[in-house]
Design a protein around this motif. Structure first.
Motif, PDB file in Angstrom:
ATOM      1  N   HIS A 304       0.661  -1.181  -0.016  1.00  0.00           N
ATOM      2  CA  HIS A 304      -0.088  -0.061  -0.235  1.00  0.00           C
ATOM      3  C   HIS A 304       0.773   1.277  -0.093  1.00  0.00           C
ATOM      4  O   HIS A 304       0.282   2.296   0.048  1.00  0.00           O
ATOM      5  CB  HIS A 304      -1.121   0.032   1.397  1.00  0.00           C
ATOM      6  CG  HIS A 304      -1.791  -1.089   1.292  1.00  0.00           C
ATOM      7  ND1 HIS A 304      -2.900  -1.210   0.432  1.00  0.00           N
ATOM      8  CD2 HIS A 304      -1.904  -2.081   2.227  1.00  0.00           C
ATOM      9  CE1 HIS A 304      -3.651  -2.150   0.827  1.00  0.00           C
ATOM     10  NE2 HIS A 304      -3.292  -2.890   1.832  1.00  0.00           N
ATOM     11  N   LEU A 305       2.082   1.069  -0.116  1.00  0.00           N
ATOM     12  CA  LEU A 305       2.938   2.408  -0.019  1.00  0.00           C
ATOM     13  C   LEU A 305       2.777   3.254  -1.234  1.00  0.00           C
ATOM     14  O   LEU A 305       2.724   2.906  -2.261  1.00  0.00           O
ATOM     15  CB  LEU A 305       4.513   1.941  -0.044  1.00  0.00           C
ATOM     16  CG  LEU A 305       5.362   3.184   0.710  1.00  0.00           C
ATOM     17  CD1 LEU A 305       5.089   3.457   2.157  1.00  0.00           C
ATOM     18  CD2 LEU A 305       6.702   3.086   0.218  1.00  0.00           C
ATOM     19  N   GLY A 306       2.465   4.595  -0.807  1.00  0.00           N
ATOM     20  CA  GLY A 306       2.461   5.611  -1.846  1.00  0.00           C
ATOM     21  C   GLY A 306       0.879   5.671  -2.416  1.00  0.00           C
ATOM     22  O   GLY A 306       0.524   6.669  -3.126  1.00  0.00           O
ATOM     23  N   LYS A 307       0.177   4.691  -1.736  1.00  0.00           N
ATOM     24  CA  LYS A 307      -1.222   4.906  -2.285  1.00  0.00           C
ATOM     25  C   LYS A 307      -1.949   5.812  -1.186  1.00  0.00           C
ATOM     26  O   LYS A 307      -2.139   5.493  -0.084  1.00  0.00           O
ATOM     27  CB  LYS A 307      -2.081   3.289  -2.056  1.00  0.00           C
ATOM     28  CG  LYS A 307      -1.422   2.267  -2.741  1.00  0.00           C
ATOM     29  CD  LYS A 307      -1.186   2.639  -4.362  1.00  0.00           C
ATOM     30  CE  LYS A 307      -0.728   1.422  -4.937  1.00  0.00           C
ATOM     31  NZ  LYS A 307      -0.358   1.654  -6.408  1.00  0.00           N
ATOM     32  N   ASP A 308      -2.166   6.900  -1.573  1.00  0.00           N
ATOM     33  CA  ASP A 308      -2.804   8.025  -1.013  1.00  0.00           C
ATOM     34  C   ASP A 308      -3.530   9.020  -1.645  1.00  0.00           C
ATOM     35  O   ASP A 308      -2.886   9.895  -2.328  1.00  0.00           O
ATOM     36  CB  ASP A 308      -1.771   8.766   0.077  1.00  0.00           C
ATOM     37  CG  ASP A 308      -2.163   9.940   0.897  1.00  0.00           C
ATOM     38  OD1 ASP A 308      -3.583  10.082   0.892  1.00  0.00           O
ATOM     39  OD2 ASP A 308      -1.629  10.900   1.113  1.00  0.00           O
ATOM     40  N   HIS A 309      -4.736   8.732  -2.013  1.00  0.00           N
ATOM     41  CA  HIS A 309      -5.236   9.485  -3.136  1.00  0.00           C
ATOM     42  C   HIS A 309      -5.785  10.890  -2.306  1.00  0.00           C
ATOM     43  O   HIS A 309      -6.633  11.759  -3.346  1.00  0.00           O
ATOM     44  CB  HIS A 309      -6.522   8.911  -3.798  1.00  0.00           C
ATOM     45  CG  HIS A 309      -7.883   8.614  -2.745  1.00  0.00           C
ATOM     46  ND1 HIS A 309      -7.500   7.708  -1.651  1.00  0.00           N
ATOM     47  CD2 HIS A 309      -9.055   8.981  -2.724  1.00  0.00           C
ATOM     48  CE1 HIS A 309      -8.671   7.451  -1.119  1.00  0.00           C
ATOM     49  NE2 HIS A 309      -9.442   8.288  -1.673  1.00  0.00           N
ATOM     50  N   SER A 310      -5.306  11.302  -1.203  1.00  0.00           N
ATOM     51  CA  SER A 310      -5.428  12.659  -0.779  1.00  0.00           C
ATOM     52  C   SER A 310      -4.225  13.525  -1.344  1.00  0.00           C
ATOM     53  O   SER A 310      -3.944  14.514  -1.371  1.00  0.00           O
ATOM     54  CB  SER A 310      -5.660  12.682   0.721  1.00  0.00           C
ATOM     55  OG  SER A 310      -4.522  12.348   1.465  1.00  0.00           O
ATOM     56  N   ARG A 311      -3.136  12.480  -1.741  1.00  0.00           N
ATOM     57  CA  ARG A 311      -1.895  13.147  -2.299  1.00  0.00           C
ATOM     58  C   ARG A 311      -1.162  13.993  -1.098  1.00  0.00           C
ATOM     59  O   ARG A 311      -0.699  15.269  -1.460  1.00  0.00           O
ATOM     60  CB  ARG A 311      -1.882  14.018  -3.595  1.00  0.00           C
ATOM     61  CG  ARG A 311      -2.569  13.133  -4.699  1.00  0.00           C
ATOM     62  CD  ARG A 311      -2.693  13.987  -6.031  1.00  0.00           C
ATOM     63  NE  ARG A 311      -3.531  14.844  -5.770  1.00  0.00           N
ATOM     64  CZ  ARG A 311      -4.928  14.942  -6.180  1.00  0.00           C
ATOM     65  NH1 ARG A 311      -5.595  13.822  -6.403  1.00  0.00           N
ATOM     66  NH2 ARG A 311      -5.677  15.987  -6.054  1.00  0.00           N
ATOM     67  N   TRP A 312      -1.138  13.642   0.143  1.00  0.00           N
ATOM     68  CA  TRP A 312      -0.742  14.461   1.235  1.00  0.00           C
ATOM     69  C   TRP A 312       0.336  13.789   1.978  1.00  0.00           C
ATOM     70  O   TRP A 312       0.916  14.661   2.606  1.00  0.00           O
ATOM     71  CB  TRP A 312      -2.040  14.557   2.032  1.00  0.00           C
ATOM     72  CG  TRP A 312      -1.747  15.614   3.210  1.00  0.00           C
ATOM     73  CD1 TRP A 312      -1.729  15.411   4.507  1.00  0.00           C
ATOM     74  CD2 TRP A 312      -1.282  17.005   3.131  1.00  0.00           C
ATOM     75  NE1 TRP A 312      -1.502  16.391   5.398  1.00  0.00           N
ATOM     76  CE2 TRP A 312      -0.910  17.402   4.475  1.00  0.00           C
ATOM     77  CE3 TRP A 312      -1.012  18.048   2.155  1.00  0.00           C
ATOM     78  CZ2 TRP A 312      -0.865  18.702   4.915  1.00  0.00           C
ATOM     79  CZ3 TRP A 312      -0.700  19.199   2.505  1.00  0.00           C
ATOM     80  CH2 TRP A 312      -0.297  19.584   3.729  1.00  0.00           C
ATOM     81  N   ALA A 313       0.504  12.375   1.945  1.00  0.00           N
ATOM     82  CA  ALA A 313       1.507  11.756   2.724  1.00  0.00           C
ATOM     83  C   ALA A 313       3.011  12.111   1.771  1.00  0.00           C
ATOM     84  O   ALA A 313       3.418  11.113   1.134  1.00  0.00           O
ATOM     85  CB  ALA A 313       1.472  10.661   2.820  1.00  0.00           C
TER      86      ALA A 313
END
Lengths: 539, 539
Positions: A304-313
């Motif tokens: 799940h790394l990089g999976k952040d659809h808020s694009r905030w991490a």
């Protein structure tokens, strides 16, 4: 001397076994005959499932619960295309599957031969590797290649980011293997067990960012084992509250706070930094809220790394939760004093009063009292959101869902795969997800699953009532889609027990009593009466 | 001014309509909301099917029976993967489908967003074209592109070799279209109607090869309309017997001879040359026999061309049966005198005596007496082989099967698609194919199909008893796979009539009586009692 095909397939099966594949799921056909017979001779854990779509999801559930790669074995043709939905889910949620598709040989491709479709590469980027191996070539190199390469591929499924692989196996007639001949010993490849650590500079930077800060820990859906005690220790050390997704299986093991509190959090105790583990949370509000409040997020994980659809991490560390927590525990870092206590004091627990009439909203609270050995599977759409809000078991418990691609397909079959360990298992599902996977019921019966299926029957697509189109014309035709399912007849079809339950009292008794075999429990729900604020906004 | 998305989707729908798409099959979801609402407003023929796998096969059946392209509309995620089996069948059997997959926009790809899987190109070479169109870009060129390109793509589905296309549609929120605004007029593209002819040299060569020869005509499975009168005229002119596959829909329209006679044909009346139309014959013996006897085969067709896994048709003409027969009819070519009569005299018709006890082997003969307006769908595996041997209707009749990739999946749903024209329709299927597609039953109920499903229940995989593994150990576990289906309960589930029929007398009455709605007729069969020679050898 055993014939070439028999010998190489034995090597292939042994190579799988060498890398922890103990479960095989087979759908019968002509082309996969040699694998079928050799697997039976080998006496592996073999499940035979007629519907390949259902078989795919069964294997998915089995791999999720066992945390081991599971092998699928299909005959050629559209049979293999039926695996596609489960493979897409396995790709998105990092589930290890070894997909063995038997095929017609090259001279029967695109030439009008029956049960022949383009199989090489058919799962596109949903598999990590796709390889064709011709097991009927009589060369020592081929056998050695199988020994080596199949172990590599199976290992790939377990190497983060985990996911499925395909091995396509063209087979020429005659398809009968030689039975009763000796099995080879395949040299086992050893991949060791690796730990990953942040280097000194990164660790220093991290501790600096956390030191004396109001830290929040969030844990999304995951099948991976989390070190619960270590997690609690680090949370204590940081004074950090934990928001644990219902599909993290953390609730009941560690002290957590409900996700919905974050929206009503007094400003002075908003978190200053977040450590985020696991996949995309079920709650659609958590990540956007963190971004909106400009609270920095550090994402940790090898899946799940990089999976952040808020694009905030903007900080993401490619190491497992266990490795990370172990390293953090060796530091003397402290978070803001009293932070967790301050948070908890901001919310008065309001004990829910029992309603006499059973509603879908009551189910999470009632099922929180399941005994520890039970397992729970939550269907997508309304069910999993409902449980994310208020499921709070008092003890550790595995909770599963297909939360990679979030489909409503394969729900029953996936649950039957989870239930293959013979633990008592509960599935809570809406009527549409139940309907979508009817053949899974038969698999439950056939595998003697101890399974209770709670069908929240609102006669159609309840979740659409919460979307903007609820007031649109044509709603019932396009979105409501009432199926008028006769669940009692569905139960009779698979010889399952059936009950319709209308009171909380009766449902509470069901939760407490022991049972075996397959049960279908119908709970009526009314789409028109969904609370306007329930559940929180959809993604 | 209508918003961009609404306007462009209206153009897309209108472009489909311009190219003969009148049927749309929608599976509900969030992402395809705008298409759903606009299709409802447009008042197209719209079928809403919850299970996308079933929806895919329903569209396939509808396209086969109507001979028009049918559009599928899915939401994003695993929903789209459920179409894969039907698309593979459509590719192999040349069925025109326009697959509209709605998708998340580019900024939600591979970043943890729900219901998002790689959709562009996901059907690999099973579609003729795969295109992504962003309908939310406000550029006049985009709208004009949609007008033009969508018509081109739909036309592609109908252009030989026919097959499915995919249009992937990323959509960004908000997803509600503007309803009640005017619809555009899209300029209709005209592709004309083309005829193809052999040139003079090829025609001269052909007539030379046929002249005074013992010619045989074979017609394989096809959905394409065949010019029956012309076919009969050319056969008469050539004195050629016709072997028509049960799925050619030729039997009853034209005088034919049974395929099994070819194996017992006296040597002096063996054919000297064969004209072969349609797809791969159901009979697995026909093509190998022609090759073994070294009888030259001329293959004619625009679909299925070059598909000859006996690799014996060294002459293949890429033109339609109609074009070819028309051209041949204009010549004064003659085949060997009396050839057809000689063939027919070699075989004494043996009128079958009525058995009191109903067996699966009796069904083709009994169903040959169906009234002309009826339609028949035959499941793969034993059923279609059985009917290929002895189904002989006295009048023209459409007979269907999924004989591209020959799967047992989607059988009920495909039949329900055929039955969408409301003609009385019969499906004959084994119990495993019936089981594989349970959700198709609900679609039959929902679409008010006039459908009788005859389930030949031999409790498992009958066909495997005819393969070499029949004597192998583990047979029942791996191949027999008894499901012990309760068909009466399955009927109750969808509110269908149910009867178990055991005598030919009773079944004959069923064939004669009128009915409406959904019926399930169970016919028991015994795998152990399959005649050793029945049906002819498998492929």
């Amino acid at each position: 001397m055993t014939n070439v095909m028999t010998n190489n397939l034995k090597h292939l099966i042994s190579a799988c076994e060498n890398q922890e594949v103990t479960n095989f799921v087979l759908s019968p056909g002509s082309r996969n005959t040699p694998l079928a017979l050799l697997l039976a001779e080998r006496n592996v854990n073999l499940t035979v499932a007629v519907d390949e779509r259902s078989a795919g999801f069964f294997a998915l559930g089995l791999a999720k619960a066992s945390r081991q790669p599971v092998a699928l074995v299909a005959t050629s043709g559209t049979a293999t295309a039926n695996y596609a939905p489960a493979i897409a889910e396995a790709h998105s949620f990092h589930v290890p599957l070894v997909v063995l598709t038997t095929d017609r040989p090259q001279e029967l491709q695109e030439i009008g031969a029956p049960q022949t479709i383009p199989q090489a590469g058919m799962y596109t980027t949903n598999v990590k590797e796709a390889l064709t191996i011709n097991v009927q070539e009589a060369a020592a190199d081929v056998t050695e290649y199988i020994d080596y390469q199949v172990q590599q591929l199976v290992h790939q499924t377990q190497l983060a980011p985990r996911g499925p692989v395909q091995i396509n196996l063209p087979l020429r007639k005659p398809l009968l293997p030689e039975l009763g001949t000796p099995w080879p010993v395949v040299v086992q490849q050893d991949f060791g067990h690796l730990n990953t650590q942040l280097d000194a500079a990164s660790l220093a930077q991290l501790t600096q960012r956390l030191e004396h800060k109001r830290c929040l820990i969030t844990i999304g859906p995951t099948d991976q084992p989390l070190p619960m005690q270590l997690l609690q220790e680090v949370a204590d050390q940081l004074n950090a509250p934990i928001i644990a997704d219902v599909l993290s299986s953390v609730r009941g093991s560690v002290s957590t706070v409900p996700v919905q509190q974050i929206l009503k959090l007094p400003e002075q105790i908003q978190p200053e930094i977040v450590l985020r583990f696991g996949g995309t949370p079920v709650s659609a509000r958590l990540l956007p809220w963190l971004k909106q409040q400009q609270i920095p997020v550090i994402q940790i994980g090898s899946d799940h790394l990089g999976k952040d659809h808020s694009r905030w991490a903007h900080t993401s560390y490619n190491l497992s939760a266990t490795d990370f927590l172990q390293q953090l525990a060796t530091t003397d870092i402290r978070g803001a004093a009293h932070y967790r206590a301050d948070w908890e004091h901001s919310f008065q627990p309001t004990p829910a009063a029992d309603q006499e009439q059973l509603t879908a909203q009551e189910l999470p609270r009632l099922l929180s009292h399941l005994a520890p050995e039970h397992q729970l599977f939550l269907a997508n759409s309304l069910t999993v959101r409902n449980f994310d809000q208020s499921f709070a078991p008092a003890h550790p418990m595995r909770v599963h869902g297909n939360r990679g691609a979030n489909g409503i397909d394969g729900t029953i079959s996936s649950t039957v795969g989870v239930a293959a360990n013979q633990h008592p298992t509960w599935l809570v599902t809406g009527d549409l997800a139940f309907f979508h996977d009817l053949t899974g019921l038969q698999l439950a019966r056939q595998t003697h699953a101890n399974l209770t299926i709670v069908v929240v029957n609102n006669d159609g697509g309840g979740i659409f009532s919460l979307l903007p189109q609820a007031q649109a014309p044509y709603f019932e035709q396009l979105f409501g889609t009432p199926q008028v399912l006769n669940l009692k007849a569905a139960a009779a079809f698979v010889n399952a027990q059936y009950q319709r339950v209308t009171t909380t009292e009766k449902f509470r008794k069901l939760v407490q009593e022991a049972w075996t075999g397959l049960r279908i429990i119908e709970v009526s729900a009314n789409r028109a009466h969904l609370p306007a604020e329930y559940p929180e906004g959809l993604g």
